[in-house]
Scaffold this motif. Structure first.
Motif, PDB file in Angstrom:
ATOM      1  N   VAL A  26       1.220  -3.037  -6.377  1.00 26.85           N
ATOM      2  CA  VAL A  26       0.423  -2.072  -5.628  1.00 26.85           C
ATOM      3  C   VAL A  26      -0.910  -2.719  -5.285  1.00 26.85           C
ATOM      4  O   VAL A  26      -1.664  -3.111  -6.173  1.00 26.85           O
ATOM      5  N   CYS A  34      -8.418   0.851   0.463  1.00 29.29           N
ATOM      6  CA  CYS A  34      -8.200   2.294   0.366  1.00 29.29           C
ATOM      7  C   CYS A  34      -8.460   2.947   1.722  1.00 29.29           C
ATOM      8  O   CYS A  34      -9.505   2.725   2.337  1.00 29.29           O
ATOM      9  N   LEU A  59       0.135  10.065  -2.126  1.00 30.27           N
ATOM     10  CA  LEU A  59       0.010   9.803  -3.568  1.00 30.27           C
ATOM     11  C   LEU A  59       0.474  10.985  -4.412  1.00 30.27           C
ATOM     12  O   LEU A  59      -0.191  11.400  -5.356  1.00 30.27           O
ATOM     13  N   ALA A 102       0.867  -1.184   0.000  1.00 27.19           N
ATOM     14  CA  ALA A 102       0.000   0.000   0.000  1.00 27.19           C
ATOM     15  C   ALA A 102       0.898   1.227   0.000  1.00 27.19           C
ATOM     16  O   ALA A 102       1.834   1.314   0.806  1.00 27.19           O
ATOM     17  N   VAL A 137      -3.876   1.897  -1.145  1.00 21.69           N
ATOM     18  CA  VAL A 137      -3.452   3.299  -1.107  1.00 21.69           C
ATOM     19  C   VAL A 137      -3.913   3.942   0.191  1.00 21.69           C
ATOM     20  O   VAL A 137      -4.927   3.553   0.773  1.00 21.69           O
ATOM     21  N   ILE A 174      -7.540   9.069  -4.470  1.00 20.23           N
ATOM     22  CA  ILE A 174      -7.882   7.673  -4.209  1.00 20.23           C
ATOM     23  C   ILE A 174      -8.760   7.129  -5.322  1.00 20.23           C
ATOM     24  O   ILE A 174      -8.551   6.012  -5.818  1.00 20.23           O
ATOM     25  N   SER A 182      -4.290   8.019   1.510  1.00 20.47           N
ATOM     26  CA  SER A 182      -4.178   9.418   1.096  1.00 20.47           C
ATOM     27  C   SER A 182      -5.212  10.264   1.813  1.00 20.47           C
ATOM     28  O   SER A 182      -6.267   9.763   2.232  1.00 20.47           O
ATOM     29  N   TRP A 196      -6.587   6.434  -8.413  1.00 14.74           N
ATOM     30  CA  TRP A 196      -5.703   5.274  -8.237  1.00 14.74           C
ATOM     31  C   TRP A 196      -6.493   3.966  -8.240  1.00 14.74           C
ATOM     32  O   TRP A 196      -5.992   2.943  -8.721  1.00 14.74           O
ATOM     33  N   ALA A 220       4.754   3.634  -8.400  1.00 15.12           N
ATOM     34  CA  ALA A 220       3.659   2.770  -8.833  1.00 15.12           C
ATOM     35  C   ALA A 220       3.794   2.383 -10.303  1.00 15.12           C
ATOM     36  O   ALA A 220       3.575   1.225 -10.671  1.00 15.12           O
TER      37      ALA A 220
END
Length: 370
Positions: free
Chosen positions: A66, A91, A47, A43, A69, A77, A71, A80, A55
């Motif tokens: 990956v 996430c 970002l 993770a 994430v 988010i 953020s 991504w 990434a």
């Protein structure tokens, strides 16, 4: 902008000289042995532009991918999730990422946030039982770095620092040559690290987020490079600061520092760290039998290398791809890297940085105990 920085800081902080001892055989990386039957599931936290670079490089990784994430920006988010096919449950934001403790689809978190946030975020990731990969510098001072090392040791997780150059082919070949005695007795090293920084409002020029200035961002490459190129740990440091623009480089943000590192063997390193000059990316190692030069030495590549025997210029592999593949092997297989990238090694760089700032302040030599 100030309220956002305070918010980020609040969330992020929640919670003897020796040789490296390399042997020539250990310098040969084998890349045909994947870590068992799985990839390292990572993770990315933060970002920004460098996370995007990491990434994208991981798309070509054989042993890492990956998988999540973290953020503070919902729009990032959402983007991504689409780009990397990340499920909602992987996430997180900066307030709730402690919940990764219960997520069996994430093995490690790569912290790519402003320097001042690394410490608190690392402690939280470790408490969640996940391995930590942290961008350099691992913290803003040695005290924080020590606490990160202790937290990861206590949690039984790895702490690795994003020293991508320690997996780069030209760099490793020169280290191999030095260990084989091809340069003779090492006498001198020069490390030049700098560029002219742009946007005056970026976080790298905010002492509360950066923990310093050029030294934390680019000068650390010269410190790091001195240690693995010379193959010893320094025992003293002297440093001098020059500031030509006190408005852009406010109190607590260094513009240019020249520094010297001394070693028990008698080797002296002369280095430069700056945010006000371009075309400074060079390592030069000199010995009684030969020399080695890397120029550029730490850019994203290709790295150019030359020795007294001729040019090396080994094939370029995207640094972040190579880094993540090798880190996956460290975490999943317990592989020992040629040049250490663990938190205890990163802590040594922080001790040197602390000593450099101390030397600038007091105007005299500072002894090191790494």
């Amino acid at each position: 902008m100030k309220s956002r920085r305070k918010f980020l800081i609040h969330l992020g902080t929640g919670l003897i000289p020796v040789t490296f001892g390399f042997t020539p055989d250990s310098l040969l990386f084998k890349t045909d042995n994947p870590p068992k039957d799985k990839k390292l599931r990572v993770a990315l936290m933060g970002l920004g532009s460098y996370a995007n670079r990491v990434a994208d490089a991981m798309k070509d990784s054989k042993y890492a991918k990956v998988s999540g994430v973290i953020s503070g920006t919902p729009s990032k988010i959402a983007d991504w999730k689409k780009r990397f096919d990340i499920p909602d449950k992987n996430c997180y934001n900066y307030g709730n990422f402690d919940a990764i403790k219960d997520n069996d689809e994430i093995d490690a978190v790569y912290i790519i946030t402003p320097n001042a946030l690394h410490h608190g975020q690392c402690l939280r990731v470790a408490a969640a039982g996940k391995h930590v990969i942290c961008e350099k510098p691992m913290a803003i001072n040695a005290k924080e770095g020590q606490e990160m090392v202790e937290a990861c040791d206590k949690a039984g997780v790895e702490l690795l620092i994003g020293y991508r150059m320690r997996f780069e082919a030209n760099t490793l070949e020169i280290v191999k040559m030095r260990e084989a005695g091809e340069f003779g007795e090492i006498k001198f090293f020069q490390g030049l690290s700098g560029f002219k920084i742009g946007d005056p409002n970026q976080w790298r020029l905010d002492p509360k987020l950066a923990g310093g200035g050029a030294m934390m961002d680019i000068g650390i490459y010269a410190i790091n490079g001195t240690r693995y190129m010379v193959g010893e740990e320094p025992i003293w440091v002297t440093a001098q600061e020059v500031k030509t623009d006190p408005i852009k480089f406010k109190e607590g943000v260094d513009e240019t520092i020249t520094f010297q590192l001394g070693f028990e063997s008698g080797v002296v390193a002369s280095c430069l760290s700056t945010y006000s000059m371009n075309y400074l990316d060079k390592f030069f190692l000199n010995g009684t039998k030969g020399f080695a030069e890397l120029k550029p030495a730490t850019g994203y590549g290709p790295i150019r290398s030359e020795t007294h025997k001729g040019r090396l210029d080994l094939p370029h592999i995207t640094h972040q791809t190579k880094q993540m593949d090798e880190m996956a092997k460290i975490i999943l297989e317990g592989k020992k890297p040629t040049i250490p990238v663990d938190g205890k090694d990163g802590l040594k760089d922080l001790k040197i940085i602390d000593a450099i700032y101390q030397s600038v302040k007091q105007g005299s030599k500072v002894m090191l105990d790494l």
